[in-house]
Scaffold this motif. Structure first.
Motif, PDB file in Angstrom:
ATOM      1  N   SER A  97       6.313  -2.729   6.952  1.00 24.94           N
ATOM      2  CA  SER A  97       5.520  -3.027   5.914  1.00 24.94           C
ATOM      3  C   SER A  97       4.233  -3.638   5.800  1.00 24.94           C
ATOM      4  CB  SER A  97       6.232  -3.583   4.300  1.00 24.94           C
ATOM      5  OG  SER A  97       6.722  -3.675   3.945  1.00 24.94           O
ATOM      6  N   LYS A  98       2.988  -2.571   5.193  1.00 21.79           N
ATOM      7  CA  LYS A  98       1.824  -3.542   4.591  1.00 21.79           C
ATOM      8  C   LYS A  98       2.025  -4.135   3.525  1.00 21.79           C
ATOM      9  CE  LYS A  98       0.951  -0.120   8.342  1.00 21.79           C
ATOM     10  NZ  LYS A  98       0.575  -0.792   9.702  1.00 21.79           N
ATOM     11  N   VAL A  99       0.664  -4.994   3.997  1.00 22.52           N
ATOM     12  CA  VAL A  99       0.464  -5.826   2.648  1.00 22.52           C
ATOM     13  C   VAL A  99      -1.292  -5.749   1.793  1.00 22.52           C
ATOM     14  CG1 VAL A  99       0.495  -8.418   2.290  1.00 22.52           C
ATOM     15  CG2 VAL A  99       2.319  -7.612   3.723  1.00 22.52           C
ATOM     16  N   ASP A 250      10.733  -0.065  -2.628  1.00 21.97           N
ATOM     17  CA  ASP A 250       9.497   0.434  -2.322  1.00 21.97           C
ATOM     18  C   ASP A 250       8.056   0.191  -2.002  1.00 21.97           C
ATOM     19  OD1 ASP A 250      10.530   3.522  -1.706  1.00 21.97           O
ATOM     20  OD2 ASP A 250      10.664   2.693  -3.836  1.00 21.97           O
ATOM     21  N   LEU A 251       7.870  -0.675  -3.052  1.00 23.11           N
ATOM     22  CA  LEU A 251       6.803  -2.390  -3.063  1.00 23.11           C
ATOM     23  C   LEU A 251       7.363  -2.999  -4.030  1.00 23.11           C
ATOM     24  CD1 LEU A 251       4.516   0.750  -5.304  1.00 23.11           C
ATOM     25  CD2 LEU A 251       3.720  -0.653  -2.595  1.00 23.11           C
ATOM     26  N   ILE A 252       6.456  -4.215  -3.426  1.00 24.12           N
ATOM     27  CA  ILE A 252       7.154  -5.474  -4.328  1.00 24.12           C
ATOM     28  C   ILE A 252       5.831  -5.945  -3.929  1.00 24.12           C
ATOM     29  CG2 ILE A 252       7.946  -7.985  -3.256  1.00 24.12           C
ATOM     30  CD1 ILE A 252      10.040  -6.965  -1.314  1.00 24.12           C
ATOM     31  N   GLY A 267      -0.310  -9.704  -4.166  1.00 22.25           N
ATOM     32  CA  GLY A 267      -0.210  -8.400  -3.429  1.00 22.25           C
ATOM     33  C   GLY A 267       0.577  -7.993  -3.580  1.00 22.25           C
ATOM     34  N   VAL A 268       0.758  -7.210  -3.141  1.00 26.44           N
ATOM     35  CA  VAL A 268       2.062  -5.995  -2.710  1.00 26.44           C
ATOM     36  C   VAL A 268       1.995  -5.545  -0.988  1.00 26.44           C
ATOM     37  CG1 VAL A 268       1.973  -3.468  -3.417  1.00 26.44           C
ATOM     38  CG2 VAL A 268       0.515  -5.157  -4.924  1.00 26.44           C
ATOM     39  N   ILE A 269       3.722  -5.925  -1.334  1.00 23.73           N
ATOM     40  CA  ILE A 269       3.828  -5.431  -0.173  1.00 23.73           C
ATOM     41  C   ILE A 269       5.077  -3.660   0.194  1.00 23.73           C
ATOM     42  CG2 ILE A 269       5.809  -5.796   1.543  1.00 23.73           C
ATOM     43  CD1 ILE A 269       6.461  -8.223   0.472  1.00 23.73           C
TER      44      ILE A 269
END
Ligand code: PLP
Length: 415
Positions: A97-99, A250-252, A267-269
């Motif tokens: 994942s990207k943050v 899909d997003l955290i 933030g969003v993962i």
């Protein structure tokens, strides 16, 4: 009289009657008269490691002396921001994942909402704009978060909100299915979901709900957005509830516990499916971000906090507290003001006040939390019917007993 305009407050009542918190150490805070309180809510659900932890404060100081602040727009980066993103990706359900870093939970929700809609612009389905949200949910107070509000009243009184938001009951997969059919699966961009609803009254989803809702959203092709602003970073016994419950979101969206609140961060993962089109060569610039995204001193505080959480195994400790909290709250069930409690997933609970007394006095939750506070325990009225219990994950058995005793004494005073 005060110049400070407080969030979520009736200032006519608060003005000149503030509780001024001056100092904190472990699970305790002290007001300006020297009175000590157990922080039974970990401030606003965020102080996982307790107050006054020197390791975090020293890390902030060391970083600030090196480079206090610098932005991360465009190609700018700094070592703590890089390390933090990598660490959070490693904790997330998919380490590829990207943050995307932000300054708090509301930022994170707005970021997640924009990534969700933008994703479908980039992947050739621009008609997917609808965001589904659950009743009783809280997704912060920025523009999108307000539109996504499931708690009655939180979106009132400010005129038109972001369109294309569909509200569904918080606890019914059938109702979610019907809403999808009514809207048209091909129009849905994302489903926003707190794995355990926090501010809306500590509600765990009914058995099977999360798994089935996840599958239903996957069938539509829309994104599943886990709002883990409360449940992330240990509160539910894992780095993320999504990991514990295999939600593969899909997003955290996260915030709070990532720094234990020592400095504001969120933030969003984004899972690989989501970030891929944004990262592809030739993809248009994503015109979104915040001045303090990736702030080095904030990131250093987060890293020190996460080190501490690892060293003290606070995810595992929260899991142990899951059962002990249920047992502890059970001991209050004989109290005439207590009708029950919600708990059983992670270290968060709600003490439900007697509905007959509530019907006679809607101010009862506020009176109850103030009575409890007078007895040295900080709680909070939530969902118009309950008291929040979510202490730091570091609380000891003795401090927990002290907290329960204070709650009982406060409720006795009121009864
Ligand atoms: C589930 C959830 N999402 C979003 C937010 C908003 O976070 P913040 O107050 O940091 O903007 C909160 C805050 O309590 C929350 O509980």
């Amino acid at each position: 009289m005060t110049s400070l305009w407080h969030p979520f407050s009736s200032m006519a009542a608060v003005d000149g009657a503030e509780l001024v918190i001056e100092r904190g150490e472990g699970v305790y805070v002290w007001d300006d008269t020297g009175k000590r309180y157990i922080d039974g809510t970990a401030s606003l659900w965020y102080c996982q490691v307790g107050h006054g932890r020197r390791e975090i404060i020293e890390a902030m100081r060391t970083q600030a002396l090196q480079l206090e602040a610098y932005h991360t727009f465009g190609d700018f980066a700094n070592p703590p921001a890089l390390a933090l993103a990598e660490r959070i990706a490693r904790y997330s359900p998919d380490p590829r994942s990207k943050v995307f870093l932000t300054s708090g939970g509301s930022d994170s929700i707005d970021t997640a909402a924009k990534i969700t809609r933008r994703y479908f612009q980039l992947t050739g389905e621009p008609e997917r704009t609808v965001l589904i949200t659950r009743a009783m949910s809280y997704h912060g107070m920025h523009g999108y978060g307000t539109a996504l509000a499931g708690i009655p009243g939180n979106a009132d009184g400010i005129g038109p909100l972001t369109p294309d938001v569909v509200l569904v009951p918080w606890d019914s997969v059938d109702a979610l299915g019907e809403a999808i059919d009514r809207t048209g699966a091909e129009r849905i961009a994302g489903f926003f979901c707190e794995p355990v609803i926090g501010v809306g009254g500590v509600r765990r989803a009914p058995e099977g709900y999360l798994k089935e809702a996840r599958a239903l959203i996957a069938e539509t092709g829309a994104l599943f957005v886990a709002d883990e602003v409360i449940t992330g970073f240990g509160r539910v016994g894992d780095w993320f509830a999504s990991r514990r419950f295999s939600l593969e979101p899909d997003l955290i969206a996260f915030a709070k516990g990532v720094t234990s609140g020592y400095l504001p961060a969120g933030g969003v993962i984004a899972a690989p499916r989501v970030w891929a089109p944004f990262y592809s060569a030739g993809a248009a610039l994503f015109r979104h971000g915040y001045t303090y995204s990736g702030h080095p001193t904030v990131a250093a505080a987060a890293l020190a906090n996460l080190d501490l959480m690892e060293r003290e195994q606070l995810c595992a400790r929260a899991l142990e507290w899951e059962t002990k909290l249920v047992e502890g709250l059970d001991t209050l069930l004989d109290h005439p003001l207590v009708a029950g409690h919600r708990s059983g997933v992670g270290f968060l609970g709600a003490i439900l006040l007697d509905p007959k007394r509530l019907a006679a006095d809607p101010d009862l939750p506020v009176k109850a939390f103030k009575a409890v506070r007078a007895r040295g325990v900080i709680s909070r009225a939530i969902a118009g019917e309950a008291l929040q219990v979510s202490p730091p994950l570091t609380i000891t058995d003795g401090e927990f007993e002290e907290m329960l005793a204070g709650i009982r004494r406060g409720l006795d005073d009121l009864a």
